[in-house]
Write a protein that holds these residues in place. Structure first.
Motif, PDB file in Angstrom:
ATOM      1  N   UNK A 140       0.839  -1.206   0.000  1.00  9.57           N
ATOM      2  CA  UNK A 140       0.000   0.000   0.000  1.00  9.57           C
ATOM      3  C   UNK A 140       0.870   1.250   0.000  1.00  9.57           C
ATOM      4  N   UNK A 141       1.945   1.219   0.777  1.00 11.33           N
ATOM      5  CA  UNK A 141       2.864   2.359   0.803  1.00 11.33           C
ATOM      6  C   UNK A 141       3.523   2.548  -0.561  1.00 11.33           C
ATOM      7  N   UNK A 142       3.819   1.440  -1.235  1.00  7.68           N
ATOM      8  CA  UNK A 142       4.434   1.515  -2.563  1.00  7.68           C
ATOM      9  C   UNK A 142       3.458   2.104  -3.574  1.00  7.68           C
ATOM     10  N   UNK A 143       2.188   1.685  -3.501  1.00  4.29           N
ATOM     11  CA  UNK A 143       1.170   2.245  -4.398  1.00  4.29           C
ATOM     12  C   UNK A 143       1.023   3.738  -4.147  1.00  4.29           C
ATOM     13  N   UNK A 144       0.989   4.111  -2.906  1.00  4.06           N
ATOM     14  CA  UNK A 144       0.749   5.515  -2.555  1.00  4.06           C
ATOM     15  C   UNK A 144       1.897   6.405  -2.996  1.00  4.06           C
ATOM     16  N   UNK A 145       3.095   5.852  -3.075  1.00  2.21           N
ATOM     17  CA  UNK A 145       4.246   6.664  -3.449  1.00  2.21           C
ATOM     18  C   UNK A 145       4.320   6.920  -4.952  1.00  2.21           C
TER      19      UNK A 145
END
Length: 798
Positions: free
Chosen positions: A419-424
């Motif tokens: 999720x953090x990777x998608x958000x970045x």
């Protein structure tokens, strides 16, 4: 009764009954009760020990997490370091392992020295000092018996307490109001000392001995305090002021922060130097024996004291104030004022405060000065409401992550990192926001948080939903990222997109979902499924269909963050410009009959609809929406931007709001276009009010007062008393509906007046009231086109 309604959490322990000052406004020595003359000067070892054991017994009985003991007098420092050490040791020992002990001392500061402060540091005794302002203000009352000034000695004590090694013990300054003093000079003198807190107290007075009012003004004390408030605001609120903070808290729907205001029940008892148990000390201002209970620490428990009628009277909240106060709109903030200040020889304490007019003027004055700054923009701005709802969902997700504390296993941990990777990614955050804004994300979060709090297992679908949401966001953002998603019985649901069916898959397994060109691919073992952008229903794919109510079209949503059916961008609502004759854009919503968390309504969610049913329902929706766009264009425009999901139900009311996020309605099939239009508008108003209540406080103390609905009795309905929440919710609905159907106008102006006069209404509640008045008066662009009355006509009705 065998125990107190409210356990005592605060004990005032009189350790010395004399004082080294001769303050002429002191309630102990200068007012009606002169019982100090018969008390021992210093508390005995036996009284200290017995009181400590009584308090420990009380804390254990009621499982109190903490108790506060305030060392008081007279002047408590006159008891000397040895006696105060004994007190600290006895209470620390008695409460060990039972409750946290909060020791405090309130002093005039004249005797304060390092030997006392070293002792207080050892036992973590917090110190509060009385100081009435600059020298002129302080010496008006706080002098030695021979008339000498005490100001310099008090400042020396304050400076000592401000030293780095003692600063953690500083509680702040207590200032008694005297309207003869310069309010600005008083505040400046106090804030210059940089205390952690300032508390202003009205001088003790009753209807028998009213406070001095040199100019005869019934609001002289309010005017003085409001001048202090204005100066405090001008200074940038450099120091918390308990009186002002309490009023601001209650205006916003929060609790009172001081005994002198608000409706919170008392939880305080006083122990005199001889062991006598008394009510709050200020009652000594009323009459001889007013504070007495007839109990002592040797033969009576604190539970017995709590059953005393005088104590009970101060634990009744709203029921404990006079009839006049119960009808007053500001009672939730003032609470009838300090109990002592209500006393009159004729009616006892069954009166408003002798400072009644002052308290009302103070509360209203603070509200007038701060309402604009305290108001939530979500009440007036639909875009701000959407943004606040998105923030709430994000907060709930973060809270769930913290609450799981590893209980989600590797599945959750890996997905959280993805999720953090998608958000970045550049397009990832908007896509993730869009998926999280889907109303049934909230249902999942609330259900799972409830399971965590109840200690129920959360493995399986509750944990797996996050991966499905992250995968949907990655697909919408077209990210080249493989997201593992669990499938069950060969079915894999991607929120806002649809359900993948994997032939030949086992009961449970993991598939990799990855964006691919104009669509996405699902790999489960050796099998790979390719789902094209905007693909219709097939053997392997059942999309969440999107409806365009403006033209009756039905289609599959495109797998992009900004494709049709994606719903509004969170925080963005675009209404028609004034004079725009085109009307609002058509509504585009997801017809969600697939989401596993859609079963959150009173009626069961329908199974997957066949195409014929969808077409018929879509045609009715299109006709209903045309009626709304014609009659109430602004409400229709806002609803079009807010409503993102409609779920077919098997029965019940035409439109239902369930346990989900903002933007979903449950729809029962049947009815003509006008019936559906009315139901949609009602559902939207309900959903919006609920969304507002989730992000701000529109009212407080719900259920404390009864209200009558102005439309009760119509169509044979029996009148009933209702809480404020129902008065507000029905009024809010009828205001919106009245613009579409004048039948709902009846009683609305009267209901708005009731809301305005109600004690429950907060600052934001009054803001919402202003919005509703503008709506029905046609001054906010929502006058409607079906004959709603103008402002002049409403005046005649009212």
């Amino acid at each position: 009764m065998t125990g107190p309604a409210v356990p005592f959490r605060e004990i005032v322990l009189k350790v010395h009954s004399r004082c080294d000052l001769a303050c002429d406004h002191c309630y102990v020595y200068e007012h009606a009760d002169q019982s100090w003359r018969t008390r021992p000067k210093t508390i005995s070892d036996h009284v200290v020990s017995r009181t400590a054991r009584r308090l420990a017994e009380h804390a254990r009985t009621h499982a109190l997490p903490s108790v506060t003991v305030i060392l008081h007098g007279g002047e408590p420092l006159l008891a000397g370091p040895a006696r105060l050490r004994l007190v600290c040791e006895e209470f620390t020992s008695a409460l060990a392992g039972i409750a946290e002990l909060d020791l405090r001392i309130h002093t005039n500061g004249l005797q304060l020295s390092p030997r006392y402060l070293d002792l207080f540091d050892e036992f973590d005794v917090k110190v509060g000092i009385s100081l009435d302002g600059d020298r002129a203000a302080n010496d008006r009352h706080r002098r030695y018996a021979d008339g000498r000034s005490s100001h310099a000695r008090v400042l020396k004590a304050v400076d000592l307490l401000r030293q780095e090694r003692y600063r953690h013990l500083d509680l702040g300054l207590l200032c008694t109001v005297d309207i003869a003093n310069d309010p600005v000079a008083v505040l400046d003198a106090l804030t210059e000392l940089r205390p952690p807190l300032i508390d202003f107290l009205l001088p003790h007075a009753t209807w028998a001995e009213p406070p001095p009012r040199p100019d005869g003004s019934p609001t002289a004390y309010a005017a003085w305090l409001l001048t202090v408030f204005d100066r405090w605001q001008e200074q940038g609120r450099p120091v918390p002021v308990r009186l002002f903070s309490s009023v601001l808290s209650t205006l916003d729907g929060g609790p009172s922060l001081t005994e002198s205001l608000g409706l919170a029940p008392t939880d305080l008892v006083v122990v005199e130097t001889d062991g006598q148990l008394e009510q709050v000390d200020s009652l000594k201002s009323a009459y001889e024996g007013a504070a007495a209970t007839g109990f002592d620490v040797f033969t009576h428990s604190f539970d017995e004291v709590a059953a005393h009628p005088g104590v009970r009277a101060r634990q009744l909240g709203l029921a404990g104030v006079s009839a006049t106060c119960r009808r007053c709109p500001v009672v939730r903030s003032c609470g009838g004022g300090l109990y002592t200040h209500r006393y009159s020889p004729a009616a006892g304490f069954d009166n408003p405060s002798v400072y009644c007019a002052d308290l009302a003027a103070l509360i209203r004055g603070i509200e007038e000065r701060t309402a604009a700054a305290c108001e939530s923009p979500a009440v007036r701005d639909p875009g701000e409401l959407l943004a606040a709802q998105q923030d709430l969902t994000r907060t709930l997700l973060a809270h769930l992550h913290d609450s799981l504390d590893g209980a989600g296993g590797e599945t959750w941990a890996e997905t959280w990192a993805l999720a953090a990777e998608v958000e970045s990614a550049p397009a990832g955050q908007a896509a993730l926001d869009l998926v999280l804004a889907h109303p049934y994300t909230r249902t999942w979060l609330l259900d799972t948080l409830e399971a965590v709090r109840a200690g129920r297992p959360v493995d399986g679908p509750p944990v797996e939903r996050l991966a499905a949401s992250v995968a949907a966001a990655a697909v919408r953002a077209r990210l080249d990222l493989a997201v593992p998603v669990v499938h069950r019985e060969g079915r894999l649901f991607l929120p806002t997109l649809g359900e993948v069916r994997i032939s030949g898959a086992g009961e449970t397994g993991t598939a990799l979902v990855r964006a691919e060109g104009e669509g996405f691919a699902v790999r489960a073992g050796a099998a790979v499924l390719h789902i094209a952008r905007g693909a219709g229903e097939s053997t392997h794919w059942r999309p969440v269909r999107a409806l365009g109510a403006g033209d009756g079209s039905v289609h599959a949503p495109e797998a992009t963050a900004d494709g049709p059916g994606a719903g509004p961008v969170p925080g963005h609502v675009q209404s028609p410009e004034p004079g725009d004759v085109r009307g609002p854009d058509p509504v585009h919503v997801l017809l969600d009959d697939l989401d596993p968390y859609r079963s959150c309504f009173d009626a069961p969610a329908a199974h997957r609809l066949d195409q014929q049913a969808v077409d018929a329902w879509s045609a009715t929706l299109a006709a209903a929406w045309a009626l709304l766009a014609e009659a109430v264009p602004d409400q229709a425009a806002e609803a079009a931007a807010v409503l993102t999901a409609l779920t077919p139900l098997t029965g019940g009311a035409p439109v239902q709001a369930g346990r989900h996020g903002y933007g979903a309605l449950g729809i029962a099939a049947g009815g003509d276009a006008r019936t559906l239009a009315t139901a949609l508008l009602r559902g939207f108003r309900r959903a919006k009010l609920r969304a507002l209540c989730e992000v701000t406080d529109l009212y407080a103390s719900d259920g404390s007062w009864d209200h009558r609905l102005p439309w009760q009795g119509e169509r044979g309905k029996q009148e009933e008393a209702v809480p404020f929440s129902r008065l507000l919710s029905e009024t809010y609905e009828r205001v919106g509906l009245a613009l579409f159907d004048p039948e709902f106008l009846a009683g609305v102006p009267q209901a708005l007046d009731l809301i305005e006069e109600a004690a429950e209404t907060t600052v934001d509640g009054k803001q919402l009231l202003a919005v509703m008045r503008k709506e029905i008066n046609g001054t906010d662009g929502t006058s409607g086109k079906n004959g709603c009355k103008t402002g002049t006509e409403w005046t005649a009705v009212r």
